[in-house]
Design a protein around this motif. Structure first.
Motif, short mmCIF file in Angstrom:
data_model
loop_
_atom_site.label_atom_id
_atom_site.label_comp_id
_atom_site.label_asym_id
_atom_site.label_seq_id
_atom_site.Cartn_x
_atom_site.Cartn_y
_atom_site.Cartn_z
N LYS A 1 33.23 32.47 42.91
CA LYS A 1 33.18 33.76 43.15
C LYS A 1 33.57 34.75 41.83
O LYS A 1 34.64 35.46 42.27
CB LYS A 1 32.90 34.20 44.20
N TYR A 2 33.12 35.15 41.07
CA TYR A 2 33.43 36.76 40.33
C TYR A 2 33.32 37.63 40.44
O TYR A 2 31.89 38.15 41.40
CB TYR A 2 33.23 36.59 39.06
N ASP A 3 33.94 39.01 40.21
CA ASP A 3 34.42 39.99 40.76
C ASP A 3 33.36 41.19 39.94
O ASP A 3 34.27 41.67 38.96
CB ASP A 3 35.34 40.36 40.96
N CYS B 1 38.30 36.64 39.69
CA CYS B 1 37.42 35.98 40.63
C CYS B 1 38.72 35.35 41.00
O CYS B 1 39.73 35.33 41.45
CB CYS B 1 36.41 34.83 39.67
N ASN C 1 25.85 33.88 38.69
CA ASN C 1 27.14 34.23 40.15
C ASN C 1 26.75 35.35 41.11
O ASN C 1 27.38 35.49 41.89
CB ASN C 1 27.87 34.73 39.34
N ASP D 1 34.60 29.06 33.93
CA ASP D 1 34.92 28.11 34.97
C ASP D 1 35.97 26.96 34.68
O ASP D 1 36.60 27.12 35.54
CB ASP D 1 33.07 28.08 35.59
#
Length: 352
Positions: free
Chosen positions: A254-256, A286, A231, A156
């Motif tokens: 927000k991570y994928d 993200c 998350n 982050d």
């Protein structure tokens, strides 16, 4: 037998199924289930069945513990992060997985390790040089505000630092991550503290107040949850970051997880293990949203301010807004929570 007893009590006393204050269904809290006979409330041995039922429900569907485990994906992404147990499905999938393993470990891993080594060497060289330069405010980014964000991983910090320079506030770590903290401190006045040391907490509060008063300093980056969450949710924001005044700059991350999971389960994985998993993933993708700056409103407490900021981050990032303390990951629940339930049950028995 227990299920029959509970259902029978629900059927016999429908008017008592809801709490007097918030109309919460009786099955949600053990203290809201009680024995009733001829309109008189009294203790009965089978009262323990409702407590046992709620306890088993909490074990089966624990909304706290599952937030500290890797998010389950609806489809397999050819990684083994969420399922360590090998299970043969088909030859085609096995061949695809072997090809993917070769690409990730024989191509991605060496290339990324080389880039990481060069980056760390450059970081050590540059931070050493910067630390020797005179501290001139005209060479620093204007700010003095505080950036707060939800926390999933140490990554982050890298993601947010691509847009700005930050002074960081965080937990002291050991090992490789602790070495990185010492290197970073050469060029910036970061604040590292031990979470359960009262003296360290006082130093952090003092440092934050000094930072807010000096608008020539770089923005300070804080993760108010105090721990990494997977998350999918946002846990309680500690109010200490919101008590000192000044401008708060919220950021939602927000991570994928489709190409790789960025969540660091620090209670199970060391930083090196996590780093290897990241380097062998397909990619880390993200989205970051910078929300409008905000200040504490008139007649608003620090806790209310923290909850308002947290709700905005959760809504923007599509995350679940939870009220739980992230420290439940490390320590047992406070005795006050148990005492509250016991007090509710005692009040039920003492009613006329």
């Amino acid at each position: 037998f227990g299920r029959v007893k509970i259902e029978r009590k629900k059927h016999d006393g429908d008017e008592n199924l809801y709490d007097d204050d918030d109309h919460t269904p009786a099955s949600s809290l053990p203290s809201q289930a009680f024995s009733q006979k001829n309109g008189e409330k009294k203790f009965s041995l089978d009262d323990m069945l409702s407590f046992s039922s709620c306890g088993m429900q909490a074990i089966v569907d624990d909304e706290i513990t599952k937030c500290f485990s890797a998010e389950e994906l609806p489809s397999w992404n050819l990684l083994t992060r969420t399922n360590k147990n090998y299970e043969f499905i088909s030859v085609r999938l096995t061949v695809l997985w072997l090809i993917g393993w070769g690409v990730r470990y024989l191509l991605f891993l060496p290339a990324r390790l080389a880039i990481l080594s060069l980056g760390l060497a450059w970081l050590c060289l540059v931070t050493t040089f910067i630390g020797m330069l005179p501290d001139s405010s005209e060479n620093r980014a204007k700010g003095g505000g505080i950036c707060v964000a939800n926390h999933t991983s140490p990554i982050d910090v890298l993601i947010l630092s691509t847009d700005n320079c930050y002074a960081m506030v965080g937990q002291i770590h050991s090992g490789f991550l602790g070495t990185m903290q010492k290197i970073l401190s050469r060029s910036q006045s970061h604040v590292w503290f031990e979470r359960f040391e009262m003296r360290d907490r006082m130093i952090v509060t003092k440092r934050l107040k000094e930072h807010v008063e000096d608008h020539s300093l770089d923005p300070m980056l804080i993760f108010p949850e105090g721990t990494c969450i997977n998350n999918t949710s946002v846990f309680m924001f500690k109010k200490g970051s919101f008590e000192i005044g000044g401008t708060i700059h919220p950021a939602a991350i927000k991570y994928d997880p489709t190409f790789g999971d960025a969540f660091w389960n620090s209670s199970r994985e060391s930083w090196v293990q996590y780093l290897i998993m990241v380097l062998t993933s397909w990619a880390i993708v993200c989205d970051v949203w910078y929300l409008p700056p905000t200040k504490m409103e008139e007649n608003e407490s620090a806790a209310e301010f923290a909850n308002r900021v947290k709700a905005g981050i959760a809504e923007q990032g599509g995350l679940v807004d939870l009220v739980w303390d992230g420290q439940l990951k490390r320590v047992a629940a406070k005795a006050t929570l148990r005492c509250a339930e016991q007090e509710k049950y005692s009040k039920i028995l003492s009613k006329d």
